[in-house]
Motif scaffolding. Sequence first.
Motif, PDB file in Angstrom:
ATOM      1  N   GLY A 182       0.816  -1.213   0.000  1.00  0.00           N
ATOM      2  CA  GLY A 182       0.000   0.000   0.000  1.00  0.00           C
ATOM      3  C   GLY A 182       0.846   1.257   0.000  1.00  0.00           C
ATOM      4  N   ASP A 183       1.932   1.249   0.796  1.00  0.00           N
ATOM      5  CA  ASP A 183       2.805   2.425   0.829  1.00  0.00           C
ATOM      6  C   ASP A 183       3.499   2.644  -0.515  1.00  0.00           C
ATOM      7  OD1 ASP A 183       2.053   2.692   3.424  1.00  0.00           O
ATOM      8  OD2 ASP A 183       3.931   1.962   4.297  1.00  0.00           O
ATOM      9  N   GLY A 186       1.008   4.322  -2.718  1.00  0.00           N
ATOM     10  CA  GLY A 186       0.856   5.721  -2.300  1.00  0.00           C
ATOM     11  C   GLY A 186       2.019   6.578  -2.768  1.00  0.00           C
ATOM     12  N   SER A 213       0.913  -1.920   5.797  1.00  0.00           N
ATOM     13  CA  SER A 213       1.095  -0.579   5.234  1.00  0.00           C
ATOM     14  C   SER A 213       0.222   0.424   5.978  1.00  0.00           C
ATOM     15  CB  SER A 213       0.725  -0.568   3.748  1.00  0.00           C
ATOM     16  OG  SER A 213       1.633  -1.339   2.993  1.00  0.00           O
ATOM     17  N   ARG A 214       0.679   1.665   6.025  1.00  0.00           N
ATOM     18  CA  ARG A 214      -0.131   2.710   6.644  1.00  0.00           C
ATOM     19  C   ARG A 214      -1.397   2.975   5.825  1.00  0.00           C
ATOM     20  NH1 ARG A 214       4.441   7.211   7.117  1.00  0.00           N
ATOM     21  NH2 ARG A 214       4.954   6.213   5.122  1.00  0.00           N
ATOM     22  N   MET A 215      -1.337   2.711   4.531  1.00  0.00           N
ATOM     23  CA  MET A 215      -2.514   2.851   3.671  1.00  0.00           C
ATOM     24  C   MET A 215      -2.841   1.471   3.095  1.00  0.00           C
ATOM     25  SD  MET A 215      -3.113   5.151   0.243  1.00  0.00           S
ATOM     26  CE  MET A 215      -2.992   6.691   1.174  1.00  0.00           C
ATOM     27  N   LYS A 219      -7.409   0.636  -0.757  1.00  0.00           N
ATOM     28  CA  LYS A 219      -7.691   2.059  -0.684  1.00  0.00           C
ATOM     29  C   LYS A 219      -6.724   2.855  -1.556  1.00  0.00           C
ATOM     30  CE  LYS A 219      -9.628   5.812   0.899  1.00  0.00           C
ATOM     31  NZ  LYS A 219     -10.988   6.217   0.475  1.00  0.00           N
ATOM     32  N   ALA A 220      -5.449   2.462  -1.511  1.00  0.00           N
ATOM     33  CA  ALA A 220      -4.440   3.140  -2.339  1.00  0.00           C
ATOM     34  C   ALA A 220      -4.758   2.969  -3.824  1.00  0.00           C
ATOM     35  CB  ALA A 220      -3.054   2.591  -2.026  1.00  0.00           C
ATOM     36  N   ILE A 223      -7.518   5.357  -4.865  1.00  0.00           N
ATOM     37  CA  ILE A 223      -7.003   6.724  -5.047  1.00  0.00           C
ATOM     38  C   ILE A 223      -6.224   6.827  -6.353  1.00  0.00           C
ATOM     39  CG2 ILE A 223      -5.473   8.479  -4.087  1.00  0.00           C
ATOM     40  CD1 ILE A 223      -6.155   7.406  -1.310  1.00  0.00           C
TER      41      ILE A 223
END
Length: 347
Positions: A182-183, A186, A213-215, A219-220, A223
């Motif tokens: 995810g990072d 991002g 991952s923080r995201m 979700k990433a 986006i």
Amino acid sequence: MYKLEYPWLLALLPLPLLVYWLLPAYKEEQDSLRLTFFDYISSSLGLKPQPGAVVPRTNWLQKLLAPLCWGLIVLALARPQRIEPPIQKIQPGRDLMLALDISQSMETPDFRTSDGKRLRRVDAVKQVVGEFIRKRKNDRIGLIVFGQAAYPVTPFTLDHDAGLQILDQTDAGMAGPQTMIGDAIGLAIKQFNNSEAKQRVLILLTDGNDTGSRMPPRKAAEIASQNGITIHVVGLGDPRATGEDKVDYNALNDIAKATGGQVFHGENRVELEKAYATLDKITPQNFKTLSYQPRRELFMFPLGAAVLLFVGCQLLMLLASLMIRLFSRRREKPEEATTSGVFKVHV
């Protein structure tokens, strides 16, 4: 190749002839001296008074150089130019970001070369990805590596040699043991923020699953889709494996599906090469060739020639006038004095 920027100005060449034929001759009146006994003076000098005018005469040199200078001036006004060979510049139409997993699991030597020798996953990836980059000569390519964190290695650039050198120096474990998918997505989104390309593609390669991952990867991906980024995912390793290092193809499918991309399986060296060969086909190189032809102005040459001819003609006429005066003075001879003899006369 030579050309005139304003060729229609050559129509001015016959302008002096039109002026000569159509306009009346230039006349200038001057005050004259009135003499009371003009008839007596003119008859005593043997002159017959008659109306007339002083008409300036031109010599053969002026008749030759005047039209030549005019033609050179008109040619300079038409702006002659030399067209240099065209210079072509390629403008990429797509920015391509490669995100490579270099977590500790990429050390696994479960790939084989063509002669059967064992090969680490990371080494196989560098070979296949390096060949993929060499084929994409007209795409701007960027590189991201990720493990426990994601790091931008090279920005979008056409200098692929620099990216290949950095890729060759990259090794497994340099970014930590974990896999932050995810990072990495991002970070790729941030890299695309400064991109003006109409087509934006991220090719993500990983051999594991997201480990915090923080995201979240899904979700990433959403986006990324909102920013016009298509994500294609390449999974490495045996999908039948167990444990934390097992490739999570369900999660990878969700990432690709959210952006309209595809998922590829790279269980071995052959499958990995097929995956990138397919990616090369479904993302054909998109570029525009801009052609520019430099122009070298040449008007100064005919203009300079006209000025030199005019000045040279004036100097030559001045020199001729001085020489004529000099020779006329030499021809003038003073009156020779005469002597008278004395004679005696005898008566």
